[in-house]
Design an enzyme around this catalytic site. Structure first.
Site, PDB file in Angstrom:
ATOM      1  N   GLU A 141       0.833  -1.213   0.000  1.00  8.70           N
ATOM      2  CA  GLU A 141       0.000   0.000   0.000  1.00  8.70           C
ATOM      3  C   GLU A 141       0.866   1.261   0.000  1.00  8.70           C
ATOM      4  OE1 GLU A 141      -1.342   1.753   3.499  1.00  8.70           O
ATOM      5  OE2 GLU A 141      -0.943   0.044   4.782  1.00  8.70           O
ATOM      6  N   LYS A 179      -3.660  -1.714  14.119  1.00  9.80           N
ATOM      7  CA  LYS A 179      -2.936  -0.641  14.791  1.00  9.80           C
ATOM      8  C   LYS A 179      -3.326  -0.563  16.259  1.00  9.80           C
ATOM      9  CE  LYS A 179      -4.115   1.618  11.537  1.00  9.80           C
ATOM     10  NZ  LYS A 179      -4.555   2.358  10.396  1.00  9.80           N
TER      11      LYS A 179
HETATM   12  N1  PSU Z   1      -0.673   0.568   9.068  1.00 12.71           N
HETATM   13  C1  PSU Z   1       0.407   1.293   9.406  1.00 12.71           C
HETATM   14  N2  PSU Z   1       0.400   2.622   9.097  1.00 12.71           N
HETATM   15  C2  PSU Z   1      -0.626   3.174   8.386  1.00 12.71           C
HETATM   16  C3  PSU Z   1      -1.734   2.394   8.016  1.00 12.71           C
HETATM   17  C4  PSU Z   1      -1.709   1.092   8.389  1.00 12.71           C
HETATM   18  O1  PSU Z   1       1.351   0.776   9.999  1.00 12.71           O
HETATM   19  O2  PSU Z   1      -0.553   4.345   8.072  1.00 12.71           O
HETATM   20  C5  PSU Z   1      -2.852   2.961   7.172  1.00 12.71           C
HETATM   21  C6  PSU Z   1      -3.275   1.873   6.214  1.00 12.71           C
HETATM   22  O3  PSU Z   1      -3.312   2.423   4.936  1.00 12.71           O
HETATM   23  C7  PSU Z   1      -4.665   1.478   6.677  1.00 12.71           C
HETATM   24  C8  PSU Z   1      -5.167   2.829   7.126  1.00 12.71           C
HETATM   25  O4  PSU Z   1      -5.421   0.901   5.660  1.00 12.71           O
HETATM   26  O5  PSU Z   1      -4.046   3.318   7.861  1.00 12.71           O
HETATM   27  C9  PSU Z   1      -6.417   2.743   7.947  1.00 12.71           C
HETATM   28  O6  PSU Z   1      -6.910   4.033   8.054  1.00 12.71           O
HETATM   29  P1  PSU Z   1      -8.414   4.293   8.557  1.00 12.71           P
HETATM   30  O7  PSU Z   1      -8.374   3.961  10.021  1.00 12.71           O
HETATM   31  O8  PSU Z   1      -8.639   5.755   8.300  1.00 12.71           O
HETATM   32  O9  PSU Z   1      -9.293   3.389   7.757  1.00 12.71           O
END
Ligand code: PSU
Ligand code: MN
Length: 322
Positions: free
Chosen positions: A33, A167
């Site tokens: 990603e 996370k």
């Molecule tokens: N994992 C990480 N750092 C990130 C993300 C995931 O270690 O920045 C990003 C990924 O792109 C994941 C997104 O899909 O955060 C999720 O964001 P949200 O909670 O806004 O859906």
């Protein structure tokens, strides 16, 4: 509506020659990603890590396919120049899966989250991806309704996501419940302790674990027998204990980050980047070092899984992932 990947009009996505050749000959490919590059990691470390992750996939015997939207074109596999653009361009848009058609129609650039990446990966015929930590149910979701589209996308798309759990800023218990409800299998790699992203153990237990990539390939094959079109799997790969952030320290700083985001009324897709950058500041960059280790470890394992899947398919014994 979903068609088998083999009949998807490839004109919908731009593939590099390398990725197209690998897919054409059944070689292992790992999707990566770009939201983690544009929003998840600070500059200039983000570009360094993005390059290292691609190198780690190659070293483990697979072809990296970093995914983004460029000028409205879903792009699978980036040149080094394009990778640098994703890491440095100001105001890069963070694209979830629902944003993809809008970014395409408007002809803009954007960085893909896990949700958007698995959507495009599956379209191109790539069935394994690596990230750091998945998105999930945010704390306070009972009020905010903030649940990452990563979960729904993983329920829908036949892509195995290798991540160090979700996370740590999230409500991990609620996220695990949500994945059960959605029917997303969660499997620990060499552990039954669900990892906590920057810490090795979130404190939550798993029902399933595997000890080698072949076992993952067999699970993926079994999923395809039941339903060829739907659903991915979360392969939870913990960071080594000696590389993790100190768990007590992590807990304290996280509490501060959550309080601050509440106070500043951070909402929507700004929440994740806010919390990650708060943790970076308060740990003097240590969280970013651990995040790097997490992503690199996941990239290596994803390459091994992609190889096992490719080997099973070429033997004709593993079922078809598409
Ligand atoms: N994992 C990480 N750092 C990130 C993300 C995931 O270690 O920045 C990003 C990924 O792109 C994941 C997104 O899909 O955060 C999720 O964001 P949200 O909670 O806004 O859906
Ligand atoms: Mn969200």
């Amino acid at each position: 509506m979903r068609r088998p990947a083999s009949t998807v009009p490839r004109a919908a996505v731009d593939l590099t020659d390398e990725v197209a050749a690998a897919l054409g000959s059944g070689k292992p490919v790992v999707a990566l990603e770009t939201a983690i590059v544009s929003h998840g990691l600070p500059r200039p470390t983000n570009l360094v890590v993005a390059r290292e992750v691609e190198a780690a996939v190659r070293a483990a015997g697979a072809v990296p396919a970093t995914i983004a939207v460029l000028g409205g074109r879903p792009t699978i596999g980036l040149s080094d120049q394009q990778l640098e653009h994703m890491a440095t361009a100001p105001g890069m848009i963070k694209l979830s899966d629902r944003d993809l058609p809008l970014a395409m129609a408007q002809g803009v650039d954007g960085a893909t989250t896990v949700a958007a990446t698995v959507t495009l990966a599956a379209l191109a015929g790539i069935f394994v991806m690596a990230t750091g930590g998945m998105g999930g149910v945010h704390r306070g979701a009972r009020e905010s309704w903030d649940i990452s589209a990563d979960l729904m996308a993983l329920r829908r798309e036949p892509v195995t996501v290798v991540a160090a759990g979700v996370k740590s800023v999230l409500d991990v218990a609620a996220t695990l419940e949500q994945m059960e409800t959605l029917g997303v299998p969660v499997v620990g790699y060499r552990t039954r302790n669900f990892p906590g992203f920057l810490i090795s153990d979130s404190g939550h237990r798993l029902d399933w674990s595997v000890d080698d990539p072949q076992a993952v390939a067999e699970m993926i094959a079994a999923m395809r027998v039941l339903d060829p079109q739907h659903g991915g799997l979360l392969l939870a790969n913990p960071v080594a204990v000696d590389l993790q952030l100190d768990p007590a320290w992590h807990g304290r700083i996280l509490a501060g980050a959550l309080a601050q985001s509440d106070k500043d009324e951070i909402r929507g897709k700004a929440v994740t980047p806010f919390l990650l950058s708060y943790m970076e500041r308060e740990t003097q960059g240590r969280s970013v070092q651990v995040n790097r280790e997490v992503v690199l470890g996941n990239a290596r394992l994803a390459a091994q899984v992609a190889r096992a899947v490719a080997a099973a398919r070429s033997l004709g014994g593993g079922g078809s992932a598409d």
